[in-house]
Enzyme design. Structure first.
Site, short mmCIF file in Angstrom:
data_model
loop_
_atom_site.label_atom_id
_atom_site.label_comp_id
_atom_site.label_asym_id
_atom_site.label_seq_id
_atom_site.Cartn_x
_atom_site.Cartn_y
_atom_site.Cartn_z
CB CYS A 1 -3.72 2.63 7.30
SG CYS A 1 -4.43 1.01 7.64
CG HIS B 1 -2.09 0.88 1.17
ND1 HIS B 1 -2.37 1.68 0.08
CD2 HIS B 1 -3.10 1.11 2.07
CE1 HIS B 1 -3.48 2.36 0.31
NE2 HIS B 1 -3.93 2.03 1.50
NE ARG C 1 -3.55 7.39 1.52
CZ ARG C 1 -4.32 6.32 1.32
NH1 ARG C 1 -4.93 5.74 2.33
NH2 ARG C 1 -4.43 5.79 0.11
N1 CP Z 1 -6.29 3.65 4.47
C1 CP Z 1 -6.97 3.43 3.33
O1 CP Z 1 -6.40 3.07 2.29
O2 CP Z 1 -8.29 3.64 3.44
P1 CP Z 1 -9.38 3.19 2.37
O3 CP Z 1 -9.37 1.67 2.33
O4 CP Z 1 -10.68 3.73 2.88
O5 CP Z 1 -9.02 3.73 1.03
N1 NVA Z 2 -4.67 -4.00 5.59
C1 NVA Z 2 -5.94 -3.38 5.25
C2 NVA Z 2 -5.72 -1.96 4.87
C3 NVA Z 2 -6.96 -1.20 4.51
C4 NVA Z 2 -6.66 0.21 4.11
C5 NVA Z 2 -6.59 -4.15 4.12
O1 NVA Z 2 -5.90 -4.54 3.18
O2 NVA Z 2 -7.81 -4.38 4.18
#
Ligand code: CP
Ligand code: NVA
Length: 324
Positions: A280, A146, A308
């Site tokens: 996050c 990510h 973000r």
């Molecule tokens: N932290 C993050 O990526 O949030 P979303 O899944 O809501 O985009």
């Molecule tokens: N680790 C989580 C992050 C969400 C932003 C997922 O992949 O669902």
């Protein structure tokens, strides 16, 4: 775009070296390129109106196979505030590659749009999109990484502390996509990282090896442990969901495995008064974190969320141009 090796550029030329490139993992970037993204994010955050025409006539397509609040809305609002147009293409019912091949997706979308932003289950899918597409592809989260999140996290920590010199992070919980990108980005920037995960949930070995390479260059340290005492003295305690998207079938066993890895006021006390709390989001109060921590003064989760947009704006400006 076909993959190019990370550029070793000076900080000042880093803005140009990212033009036309993909962002699949932070490991694609040089340290100078990361710092250039941070500098422009800070400038756009201070006065986004100065960039209101930067993406005039540009279109970006957002292909999402999973839920999203922050990533989707931050990209959409950011693009529109910079004069461009973002199109959301929901794939939650029909995965990319099912109706037509992943490469045909890329070869169609590149004819309409200037950038493809994708959130996919398999990391191989985003890699194939990037290999095929002639326009930049941005990873908006896969099972493996990510990057937009990790860049934002380190940007936010620097903003809060004033400097990343001497900073350290303890990630508590699942060695997942967020943890992988956070590890890489932290050690690239010289920030010590400790991952505290129960047995069986440590980060992937190939990511740890890659991070060790960056740590050797920056002098940062990486500690992998299941001992919660390792939070002591860190600048920030970071956690994420116990059950990431795509792992719902493992929810019951994960809730057992992670039960003692909750971030509580006691754990924050063990970390020390200086410790900030990071997440996050989305957060699951009563699971990976309790309300007394996430809703406390030391929590910077909504600063992360706001940033973000600023960091993603800066990424777009670097990849599409007019980031100067
Ligand atoms: N932290 C993050 O990526 O949030 P979303 O899944 O809501 O985009
Ligand atoms: N680790 C989580 C992050 C969400 C932003 C997922 O992949 O669902």
């Amino acid at each position: 775009m076909p993959t190019t090796s990370p550029a070793r550029s000076s900080h000042s030329s880093a803005a140009k070296s990212l033009l036309g490139r993909d962002l699949i993992t932070v490991a694609d970037l040089s340290v100078d390129e990361i710092l250039s993204i941070f500098d422009l994010a800070a400038r756009t955050k201070a006065d986004l109106r100065a960039w209101r025409r930067a993406l005039d006539g540009r279109a970006v397509v957002m292909l999402f196979e999973k839920d999203s609040l922050r990533t989707k809305v931050a990209f959409e609002v950011g693009v529109s505030r910079m004069g461009g147009h973002a199109i959301y293409h929901n794939h939650m019912d029909c995965r990319i590659g099912e109706r037509e091949s992943v490469s045909d997706y890329a070869r169609n979308l590149e004819r309409f749009a200037d950038c493809i932003i994708a959130r996919t289950f398999g990391h191989d899918v985003i890699c194939e999109l990037a290999q095929t597409s002639r326009v930049p592809v941005i990873n908006a989260l896969t099972e493996k990484y990510h990057p937009c999140q990790a860049l934002t996290d380190l940007f936010t920590l620097r903003e809060q502390l004033g400097t990343l010199d001497g900073a350290s992070i303890a990630f508590v919980g699942d060695g997942n996509n967020v943890c992988h990108s956070l590890m890489l980005c932290s050690v690239m920037l010289g920030v010590d990282i400790t991952v505290i995960a129960p047995k069986g949930y440590a980060p992937d070995e190939d990511v740890v090896e890659k991070a060790q390479g960056f740590a050797a260059a920056s002098g940062a340290t990486i500690t992998l442990t299941s001992d919660l005492g390792a939070v002591e003295g860190v600048s920030a305690v970071y956690t994420d969901a116990w059950v990431s998207m795509g792992f719902e079938a493992e929810a019951a066993q994960r809730h057992v495995a992670f039960a003692s890895y909750q971030v509580t006021p006691e754990l924050m006390q063990r970390a020390g008064k200086q410790a900030l709390f990071m997440h996050c989001l989305p957060a699951h109060r009563g699971f990976e974190v309790v309300p007394e921590v996430i809703d406390s003064e030391s929590s910077i989760v909504f600063e992360q969320a706001e940033n973000r947009m600023h960091v993603q704006n800066s990424i777009l400006l670097h990849l599409l141009g007019d980031g100067s």
